[in-house]
Design an enzyme around this catalytic site. Structure first.
Site, PDB file in Angstrom:
ATOM      1  N   GLY A 182      28.240  23.511  -6.084  1.00 23.84           N
ATOM      2  CA  GLY A 182      29.387  22.871  -6.719  1.00 23.84           C
ATOM      3  C   GLY A 182      29.060  21.730  -7.646  1.00 23.84           C
ATOM      4  O   GLY A 182      29.965  21.053  -8.146  1.00 23.84           O
ATOM      5  N   ALA A 184      24.399  28.985  -6.936  1.00 24.70           N
ATOM      6  CA  ALA A 184      24.780  27.565  -6.834  1.00 24.70           C
ATOM      7  C   ALA A 184      24.329  26.743  -8.025  1.00 24.70           C
ATOM      8  O   ALA A 184      23.204  26.865  -8.501  1.00 24.70           O
ATOM      9  CB  ALA A 184      24.250  26.932  -5.545  1.00 24.70           C
ATOM     10  N   LYS A 209      25.518  37.318   3.339  1.00 20.75           N
ATOM     11  CA  LYS A 209      24.919  36.183   2.646  1.00 20.75           C
ATOM     12  C   LYS A 209      24.642  35.121   3.699  1.00 20.75           C
ATOM     13  O   LYS A 209      25.572  34.558   4.285  1.00 20.75           O
ATOM     14  CB  LYS A 209      25.832  35.641   1.551  1.00 20.75           C
ATOM     15  CG  LYS A 209      25.174  34.480   0.794  1.00 20.75           C
ATOM     16  CD  LYS A 209      26.124  33.797  -0.165  1.00 20.75           C
ATOM     17  CE  LYS A 209      25.425  32.585  -0.784  1.00 20.75           C
ATOM     18  NZ  LYS A 209      26.358  31.746  -1.568  1.00 20.75           N
TER      19      LYS A 209
END
Length: 264
Positions: free
Chosen positions: A165, A191, A104
């Site tokens: 987040g 995300a 990733k």
């Protein structure tokens, strides 16, 4: 009961096929036990983990052993890299340590907003693809960049739904829809997802998979939340394959309203 079509509905990344379309991160958990429990409950077959978690001098922080026992595939990430050179070095180290060719690719030079650097990401992706890695780059929801990354041989693209987040859900919906429409490789929304509803919606849009970390890790019960995300991804995928009805401006009755009152 699964139909033949559903049994064949696999997520294909490079030369590997996965029945689960939920990828899970391993950071932010209160303990390794909570993380492993959540990974198992999620049904995921591919997990991401940072390079620092491969450090043999920190046996108390060993994730490789419990994850191997859980039977999942590893996808190291280059989180923390600020440019292409750092990302490539991190990928080479992580690939050797994990034995995985999946990577990733994350490059975010600003630690405050953690937005991916498109120029450095493209450069690193090109180098890593040429070295034989199955590269899954984390990018802004940029249809042009997504297509360019596809053209150089990336295994998938991972556009952000919102800032890492942030729990803002799929704030980039319109751009992600363009990426999905044009992509010939898997599109994995990464995300910003806050709840299982966000994951289900992503799948209903036609995304091939989602990656979730914070929303599971910081939940009051990470294991229960991981299972909820698993079910949401499955439901969203089933709805997408079934064909979701189009939105309409006005009401449309499902049966005649007054015809039975009309005189003969």
């Amino acid at each position: 009961m699964m139909t033949g079509k559903e049994r064949e509905d696999l997520l294909v990344l490079a030369d590997r096929s996965f029945s689960s379309r939920l990828l899970v991160g391993t950071g932010k958990y209160a303990s390794n036990d909570a993380m492993v429990g959540a990974v198992k409950a999620s049904g995921t077959q591919l997990v991401t983990l940072a390079l620092r978690r491969f450090n043999p001098r920190q046996p108390h922080d060993d994730l490789l052993t419990p994850l191997a026992e859980a039977g999942v595939n590893l996808m190291p990430n280059t989180s923390g890299a600020r440019n292409a050179d750092e990302a490539v070095r991190a990928a080479l180290i992580a690939g050797e340590a994990s034995g995985s060719r999946f990577i990733k690719l994350e490059i975010h030079p600003n630690p405050y907003h953690l937005m991916p650097d498109p120029i450095e990401t493209f450069s690193a992706a090109d180098q890593l693809v040429k070295r034989g890695f199955a590269v899954l780059p984390y990018i802004n929801a940029d249809p042009v960049l997504a297509k360019r990354l596809e053209e150089i041989g990336c295994a998938a693209v991972m556009p952000l739904g919102a800032a890492i987040g942030s729990g803002q859900g799929i704030a980039t919906r319109e751009l992600i829809e363009i990426i999905i429409d044009e992509a010939k490789i898997p599109v994995i929304i990464d995300a910003g997802l806050r709840s299982p509803a966000d994951a289900a919606y992503a799948m209903e849009m036609g995304a091939d998979a989602v990656l979730v970390n914070t929303a599971i890790a910081v939940a009051g019960n990470p294991i229960a939340m991981a299972e909820a995300f698993k079910l949401a991804v499955q439901a969203g995928r089933k709805a997408y394959l079934a064909g979701i009805m189009q939105r309409k401006r006005g009401a449309e009755p499902t049966s005649p309203l007054t015809s039975f009152l009309d005189p003969e």
